[in-house]
Design an enzyme around this catalytic site. Structure first.
Site, mmCIF file in Angstrom:
data_model
loop_
_atom_site.group_PDB
_atom_site.id
_atom_site.type_symbol
_atom_site.label_atom_id
_atom_site.label_comp_id
_atom_site.label_asym_id
_atom_site.label_seq_id
_atom_site.Cartn_x
_atom_site.Cartn_y
_atom_site.Cartn_z
ATOM 1 N N SER A 156 0.842 -1.191 0.000
ATOM 2 C CA SER A 156 0.000 0.000 0.000
ATOM 3 C C SER A 156 0.876 1.240 0.000
ATOM 4 C CB SER A 156 -0.916 0.020 1.236
ATOM 5 O OG SER A 156 -1.532 1.288 1.387
ATOM 6 N N TYR A 169 -1.608 -0.441 10.314
ATOM 7 C CA TYR A 169 -1.723 -0.919 8.935
ATOM 8 C C TYR A 169 -0.513 -0.463 8.126
ATOM 9 C CZ TYR A 169 -3.541 -1.133 4.124
ATOM 10 O OH TYR A 169 -3.712 -1.383 2.780
#
Length: 217
Positions: A156, A169
């Protein structure tokens, strides 16, 4: 790039995954679902997993209706024994050789950094990083056996730049990026390429689920 015909092969026949095998974790939703369809559409035989039997059965029925060669099983990637069970099934299904591994399964929980709990940290780390690392480890022998292995981590942009309310995350994705570099270096001698893809925000069920419950993917 050559345009695809209905079978997803290039018109001159050079772009095909016929005869290739692929494992995609978390393949019934979002990015993983699209990856399964793309690989299968180009002729690969695909194995996938998710935690919901009904969801898996619906996807398999739809894919088989399209003529795709896809199989799958239910697997909770937070549990080490279930990851090992998954790989046993994959090894048997592909007769000991795997060309493509896509470490896609992941979860996102949106919170201020001061509000993350020990349980939050544990579940996000287990699925986003620990599972990807472990699956890659136990897939290594069959990736090597294919003599043309490819491992792709779905990372990501959060692992590269600072974003609000997603600190844990982001940390898992940054760890994934470094793991990619190390495995690429270590496994080149085994003819295994290792890469990571780091998309920005994509409109998938994961985004809405993250606002309610991090365990829904």
């Amino acid at each position: 790039m050559a345009e695809k015909n209905e079978s997803n092969n290039s018109e001159d026949g050079r772009w095909t995954l016929q005869g290739k095998t692929a494992l995609v974790t978390g393949g019934t939703k979002g990015i993983g679902h699209a990856i399964v369809e793309e690989l299968a559409g180009f002729g690969a035989t695909v194995y996938t997993c998710c935690r919901n039997q009904e969801q898996l059965d619906q996807c398999l029925e739809k894919w088989r209706g399209k003529g795709y060669k896809v199989e799958g099983c239910v697997c909770d990637l937070t549990l080490r024994p279930q990851r090992e069970m998954l790989m046993e099934k994959v090894i048997n299904f592909f007769q000991g050789k795997l060309n493509i591994l896509i470490n896609n399964a992941g979860i996102l929980l949106v919170k201020p950094a001061t509000e993350f709990t020990e349980d939050d940290y544990s579940i996000i780390m287990k699925i986003n990083f620990e599972a990807s690392h472990h699956i890659s480890q136990i897939a290594h022998p069959i990736l090597k056996a294919s003599e043309s292995g490819n491992t792709v981590f779905i990372s990501s942009i959060a692992g590269l730049v600072a974003l609000p309310t997603s600190s844990i995350y982001a940390a898992t994705k940054a760890a994934m990026n470094q793991l990619t570099r190390n495995l690429a270096y270590e496994w080149a001698k085994d003819n295994i390429r290792v890469n990571a893809v780091a998309p920005s925000i994509i409109n998938t069920p994961l985004i809405e689920a993250a606002k309610k419950n991090p365990l829904t993917k």
